[in-house]
Structure formats: structure tokens, C-alpha cells
Design a protein around this motif. Structure first.
Motif, PDB file in Angstrom:
ATOM      1  N   ARG A   1      36.749  27.231 -16.187  1.00 43.22           N
ATOM      2  CA  ARG A   1      36.009  26.015 -16.514  1.00 43.22           C
ATOM      3  C   ARG A   1      35.893  25.091 -15.306  1.00 43.22           C
ATOM      4  N   THR A   2      36.925  25.036 -14.479  1.00 41.29           N
ATOM      5  CA  THR A   2      36.844  24.210 -13.274  1.00 41.29           C
ATOM      6  C   THR A   2      35.817  24.777 -12.304  1.00 41.29           C
ATOM      7  N   LEU A   3      35.729  26.101 -12.203  1.00 41.42           N
ATOM      8  CA  LEU A   3      34.691  26.703 -11.355  1.00 41.42           C
ATOM      9  C   LEU A   3      33.304  26.349 -11.888  1.00 41.42           C
ATOM     10  N   GLU A   4      33.163  26.273 -13.207  1.00 43.53           N
ATOM     11  CA  GLU A   4      31.885  25.838 -13.767  1.00 43.53           C
ATOM     12  C   GLU A   4      31.605  24.379 -13.429  1.00 43.53           C
ATOM     13  N   VAL A   5      32.637  23.541 -13.499  1.00 41.45           N
ATOM     14  CA  VAL A   5      32.486  22.130 -13.110  1.00 41.45           C
ATOM     15  C   VAL A   5      32.029  22.032 -11.657  1.00 41.45           C
ATOM     16  N   LEU A   6      32.616  22.840 -10.784  1.00 36.78           N
ATOM     17  CA  LEU A   6      32.210  22.846  -9.377  1.00 36.78           C
ATOM     18  C   LEU A   6      30.799  23.402  -9.210  1.00 36.78           C
ATOM     19  N   ASP A   7      30.430  24.404 -10.017  1.00 34.29           N
ATOM     20  CA  ASP A   7      29.074  24.960  -9.986  1.00 34.29           C
ATOM     21  C   ASP A   7      28.057  23.890 -10.336  1.00 34.29           C
ATOM     22  N   MET A   8      28.375  23.035 -11.306  1.00 39.24           N
ATOM     23  CA  MET A   8      27.466  21.951 -11.696  1.00 39.24           C
ATOM     24  C   MET A   8      27.296  20.924 -10.582  1.00 39.24           C
ATOM     25  N   ARG A   9      28.105  21.013  -9.560  1.00 39.96           N
ATOM     26  CA  ARG A   9      28.005  20.105  -8.415  1.00 39.96           C
ATOM     27  C   ARG A   9      27.599  20.843  -7.140  1.00 39.96           C
ATOM     28  N   GLY A  10      27.224  22.106  -7.283  1.00 44.21           N
ATOM     29  CA  GLY A  10      26.767  22.883  -6.134  1.00 44.21           C
ATOM     30  C   GLY A  10      27.860  23.286  -5.175  1.00 44.21           C
ATOM     31  N   LEU A  11      29.128  23.291  -5.638  1.00 38.88           N
ATOM     32  CA  LEU A  11      30.258  23.557  -4.755  1.00 38.88           C
ATOM     33  C   LEU A  11      30.959  24.889  -5.036  1.00 38.88           C
ATOM     34  N   ALA A  12      30.587  25.572  -6.092  1.00 39.04           N
ATOM     35  CA  ALA A  12      31.347  26.755  -6.496  1.00 39.04           C
ATOM     36  C   ALA A  12      31.348  27.832  -5.415  1.00 39.04           C
ATOM     37  N   ASP A  13      30.193  28.151  -4.873  1.00 42.28           N
ATOM     38  CA  ASP A  13      30.127  29.231  -3.873  1.00 42.28           C
ATOM     39  C   ASP A  13      30.972  28.901  -2.650  1.00 42.28           C
ATOM     40  N   GLN A  14      30.939  27.639  -2.220  1.00 41.42           N
ATOM     41  CA  GLN A  14      31.739  27.219  -1.059  1.00 41.42           C
ATOM     42  C   GLN A  14      33.225  27.398  -1.321  1.00 41.42           C
ATOM     43  N   VAL A  15      33.679  26.996  -2.512  1.00 47.39           N
ATOM     44  CA  VAL A  15      35.101  27.098  -2.844  1.00 47.39           C
ATOM     45  C   VAL A  15      35.504  28.553  -3.052  1.00 47.39           C
ATOM     46  N   ILE A  16      34.677  29.327  -3.727  1.00 43.33           N
ATOM     47  CA  ILE A  16      35.001  30.736  -3.985  1.00 43.33           C
ATOM     48  C   ILE A  16      35.185  31.500  -2.679  1.00 43.33           C
ATOM     49  N   ALA A  17      34.408  31.143  -1.666  1.00 40.55           N
ATOM     50  CA  ALA A  17      34.508  31.832  -0.372  1.00 40.55           C
ATOM     51  C   ALA A  17      35.847  31.602   0.305  1.00 40.55           C
ATOM     52  N   THR A  18      36.604  30.594  -0.121  1.00 42.53           N
ATOM     53  CA  THR A  18      37.892  30.301   0.527  1.00 42.53           C
ATOM     54  C   THR A  18      39.060  31.027  -0.127  1.00 42.53           C
ATOM     55  N   GLY A  19      38.829  31.676  -1.277  1.00 46.36           N
ATOM     56  CA  GLY A  19      39.969  32.172  -2.048  1.00 46.36           C
ATOM     57  C   GLY A  19      39.890  33.629  -2.441  1.00 46.36           C
ATOM     58  N   ASN A  20      40.729  33.968  -3.394  1.00 46.49           N
ATOM     59  CA  ASN A  20      40.902  35.338  -3.854  1.00 46.49           C
ATOM     60  C   ASN A  20      40.715  35.375  -5.367  1.00 46.49           C
ATOM     61  N   LYS A  21      39.750  36.147  -5.845  1.00 47.21           N
ATOM     62  CA  LYS A  21      39.514  36.273  -7.283  1.00 47.21           C
ATOM     63  C   LYS A  21      40.550  37.205  -7.900  1.00 47.21           C
ATOM     64  N   VAL A  22      41.145  36.778  -9.000  1.00 44.35           N
ATOM     65  CA  VAL A  22      42.096  37.638  -9.703  1.00 44.35           C
ATOM     66  C   VAL A  22      41.656  37.742 -11.160  1.00 44.35           C
ATOM     67  N   ALA A  23      41.860  38.938 -11.719  1.00 46.13           N
ATOM     68  CA  ALA A  23      41.316  39.241 -13.047  1.00 46.13           C
ATOM     69  C   ALA A  23      42.160  38.696 -14.178  1.00 46.13           C
TER      70      ALA A  23
END
Length: 489
Positions: A49-71
Motif C-alpha cells: 500500500r505504501t508503494l501505491e501511495v508513492l506511485d500516486m506521487r510519481g515516486l514508486a519507480d525511483q524508490v523501487i530502483a533502490t531496493g530489493n523486491k521480496v515475495a
């Protein structure tokens, strides 16, 4: 007035709020007592949900590029609470240090015109019916009074704002002498995000994706050492070997510390013209990684309401709805993280065996796994109160619907929400609708209700084939009375 809103605290919570308010045309000042940009942090998990909040602000892709996705999260007895079946594009947990989130949010806030004053510490607060006077100690040691319409305390566990408005912070300690470390490992562990506990204690491990691992652990052997007791890497290696059977060649720590985990929540989130959010309003154990996420979602709820109040368009009771909606969420997070922490702290072999058997059987059941991932951890399942007669979607999170307004228009609902305004989603074939209080978009699906989506991505109102009057009433209720109404030629 020196500024419309003063935010005390420039962590992720304060910075997201500052960016939202500044984008909405609210003059915003952020006060931060720190001068240096810290490169260490306790928070590391970003939920769906926080990633969605960041997506609504155009920041999700920038933040995702800094981290590691875990299932998902692998618990004791190799049982996994999976995120992969979440009804979201972001059906995972992102592991990234808090400072990456702060960096993205700070850049956005400053780009929208928020003013950030570092080395400024709140020293006192007084409020009246028209505004708030904040006494601030500036970097040269001098005291200055800043006046604003509203103040928001996002200044953490030991909040000066919360104390100044007389709010208690009831609760207590859950676990003492919890070790927090960032280390490198010679051998990567199986399972991306794992926790295990044994008689000697528990260890949680999370990869940042850049070679560093966040380790959280507690030894039951050493007792409740004070927070300032030194941590030796060998102590952490020993604890990891006990909990995981190996220390994975742990070496080169860049950070070793102790802290005590508390559960506390303020009874109110608002006193007059002063609000609190994030750790200033609630603190809990790190189990589940929900702390930073809850704070960011607090202010996503508050920001548009505060902007409406400043601009004089807030309907009656809108500001009070912040506490009404977010206080129960904070209470639930305390309950969930507390249960996880207490399960990890079990010492008796029999108790741990029962825990493993019961939680293992439960999480292997699809419905229970979904409930844990959806409601207890990811934030996707949060629903705000709605009137009994309301449409079933009211109060729920709006999914990221595809839109059908042409290549020059937003292609997804979350893109349409980036303007920070209400969005009215209408089915294809609906007559032209325009209203200055909302952006109007066309759903990509052939059938469905008309939906009014709040700026924080929750459904304010929905109707199946509503008439003009019903849509107007919904806009009046949520956005205030319009100077110009609907046009349906």
C-alpha cells in the motif's frame, strides 16, 4: 501568518506531508533539529500500500530502483506469508533503507516549494482560535516565534509536539536489548526475508539487495541490557548460529546498536489546530516492518484534508475524520506487530512447537495467508468507516484501474491521482461531465459504477448508474459547495 502549516520533523512522514501540502498550494515549513543527513535507519520495509501511495506521487519507480523486491516473509518452521497474490501491481515487499525514501520525498517536497529548516528545534507551543505560535530555537541558539494556521508533529517517539499539547502516550516495553545491525554475509541465506526463534532468542534477516543485510535479533541469555550497552559482532554471530544453524560468514558491520521495542499509542491525534502522525502518534515492535508505512499512510490521509481546510473548502468534520480513520489503523498495527513479537520471544520448547504447528497449518491455508498478507501486513485491506447505506466500495482502497481517455491523458488511476485532487471515474459512454472540484476520467472497463476517489486513493462515494443529482450531492459532501456545477450537455 509566517506560513500556513508548520511540520515538526523531517523524516519520511513529515516530508511526504510537506510535499503534498506544497503541491496543493499550501505554504509549508518543515523544522528539523538534525543538521546532518543520517545514512543509518531502523526502517527498511516498504509494503504494497505504501508503494501505491508513492506511485500516486510519481515516486514508486525511483524508490523501487533502490531496493530489493521480496515475495513474502518466511517465518519459523519455513512457513511463508506470501505477498504474490495481493490484488496490486506491487504484490511484494520492498527492502530498502529508510534514507532512500527520505531522499525521494525530500526532493519532491523542495521541488514543490516547501521550506526545510535544519538545526531548528521546537521549544514551545501555544495555540488560539486562529493559529499556532511555535517557539523555535534556531541554529545560533536564539529563540524565534513562528506563527501558522496549523502544526503537525511528525517528530517521532519522543515528540515535543505531543508533549506540548498534553497528550499522554500510554503503553510499555515489549522487548529490551534488541540488536539492530547492518552487515555483510559471505553466504546468502535461503529464503529472502526470514525470521526464526529458538530457546536462546530470535533472529530476523533481510537483504537490501546491494550486498548489505539488515539483522534484528534478541538474545534470551544476556538478559535485558540497556540500550547503550555495546554490541559485539561475535554476540550477533553466536545468536544467528543458534537461530539459523550458521552465521553465514557474517562480517564488516557498518552499524551495531541496541534498542528496546515499545508499544504505545496516543489517545487522540488532534488537539485544536495541532495534529500528530507517525511515531509521534504510535510506536510498536519492528515485527512486520509496518512502522514507517503506517506513518506515511497517516499523512496521505491527512494532507488533502489539511489543504482543504487552509483553502476554506473543507466540509464540516473533515479534519476530525483524520483521527477517526487512522486511530483504529494504528491500534490494529500495534496488535499485529505485538502478536508477531511475542510469538518470536517464546522460550518454552512446547510453546514454540505449538506456535510452529498452528501458524504453519494456518498460513498454508490460502484464506488465512491472504488475510495475513492483505490485512495485517501489506495495508491493501485497510477500509475506512462508511455509512450503512453506502455502496459496498465506499471506504475501500481504489485499485489502479486502467483508463481510456486517450494517449495524452493518464493511463491509470494512480497516474490521475498524481495531481493531488479528487478523481471521478465514470464508465465509458457517460455524457460529458465537468466540475472544478474534481478531475473526471473514463474507466477502461466496459461496465462498472461511477466512483469518486479521494486524493489518498480511497473511495469517497460510488453509485451504479447515478443521476446528476447524486453525483452533485457526493461532490458537495466531500469537496464543499461548488461555484460552478456539473455540465452535462
Amino acid at each position: 501568518m509566517d506560513t500556513d502549516v508548520i511540520i515538526v520533523g523531517a523524516g519520511p512522514t513529515g516530508l511526504l506531508l510537506a510535499g503534498d501540502l506544497a503541491q496543493a498550494g499550501v505554504t509549508t515549513t518543515v523544522l528539523e533539529r538534525r543538521v546532518d543527513d543520517l545514512r543509518i535507519s531502523r526502517a527498511f520495509a516498504v509494503h504494497a500500500r505504501t508503494l501505491e501511495v508513492l506511485d500516486m506521487r510519481g515516486l514508486a519507480d525511483q524508490v523501487i530502483a533502490t531496493g530489493n523486491k521480496v515475495a513474502g516473509l518466511t517465518l519459523w518452521d519455513d512457513v511463508t506469508a506470501a505477498m504474490t497474490r495481493l490484488p496490486s501491481t506491487h504484490n511484494y515487499m520492498l527492502v530498502t533503507p529508510q534514507y532512500n525514501i527520505e531522499h525521494a520525498l525530500r526532493e519532491r517536497a523542495l521541488a514543490h516549494g516547501a521550506r526545510l529548516l535544519t538545526g531548528h528545534e521546537m521549544a514551545g507551543l501555544r495555540q488560539d482560535g486562529q493559529g499556532v505560535d511555535l517557539e523555535v530555537r534556531e541554529p545560533d541558539g536564539q529563540l524565534r516565534v513562528y506563527r501558522s494556521r496549523y502544526v503537525v508533529g511528525a517528530d517521532g517517539h519522543h515528540s515535543s509536539v505531543r508533549e506540548a499539547i498534553g497528550l499522554p502516550f500510554p503503553g510499555g516495553s515489549v522487548a529490551r536489548s534488541v540488536i539492530l545491525a547492518d552487515v555483510r554475509l559471505a553466504h546468502a541465506p535461503q529464503g529472502v526475508l526470514t525470521v526464526n526463534s529458538v530457546r536462546e532468542g530470535f533472529v530476523f534477516m533481510a537483504p537490501f539487495g546491494d550486498g548489505w543485510y539488515r539483522i534484528i535479533g534478541r538474545s534470551n541469555i544476556n538478559g535485558d541490557l540497556p540500550d547503550d550497552a555495546p554490541v559485539d559482532l561475535e554476540e550477533l554471530r553466536w545468536l544467528t548460529r543458534k537461530a539459523r544453524g550458521t552465521d553465514f560468514g557474517m562480517h564488516d558491520p557498518r552499524w551495531l546498536s541496541r534498542f528496546h521495542s515499545e508499544e504505545r499509542q496516543a489517545p487522540r491525534y488532534r488537539v485544536g489546530r495541532v495534529f500528530i502522525a507517525g511515531d509521534a502518534a504510535h510506536v510498536h515492535s519492528p515485527a512486520g516492518g509496518q512502522g514507517m508505512n503506517t506513518g506515511l499512510q497517516d499523512v496521505a490521509n491527512l494532507s488533502w484534508k489539511l489543504a482543504a481546510a487552509v483553502h476554506g473548502t473543507a466540509p464540516a468534520g473533515l479534519l476530525d475524520s483524520y483521527e477517526r480513520e487512522r486511530h483504529p489503523v494504528g491500534r490494529q498495527v500495534l496488535r499485529t506487530s505485538g502478536i508477531l513479537m511475542r510469538l518470536a520471544l517464546l522460550r518454552s520448547p512446547l510453546s514454540r512447537a505449538i506456535r510452529n504447528a498452528v501458524s504453519g497449518a494456518a498460513l498454508r491455508t490460502r484464506a488465512v495467508e491472504r488475510r495475513v498478507a492483505l490485512g495485517a501486513l501489506s495495508g491493501i485491506g485497510i477500509r475506512y468507516p462508511a455509512p450503512s447505506h453506502a455502496h459496498r466500495l465506499t471506504g475501500r482502497r481504489a485499485p489502479d484501474l486502467p483508463l481510456a481517455d486517450g494517449p495524452q491523458s493518464p493511463q491509470r488511476l494512480f497516474e490521475a491521482l498524481r495531481a493531488g485532487r479528487f478523481v471521478l471515474v465514470v464508465p465509458p459512454g457517460t455524457g460529458r461531465i465537468s466540475d472544478p472540484r474534481t478531475d473526471v476520467v473514463t474507466a477502461g472497463a466496459a461496465a462498472g459504477p461511477t466512483v469518486l476517489v479521494r486524493p489518498d486513493g480511497y473511495v469517497a462515494w460510488a453509485g451504479q448508474q447515478p443521476d446528476r443529482t447524486a453525483v452533485m450531492e457526493a461532490l458537495d459532501q466531500w469537496c464543499g459547495t461548488a461555484q460552478t456545477g456539473l455540465a452535462t450537455p
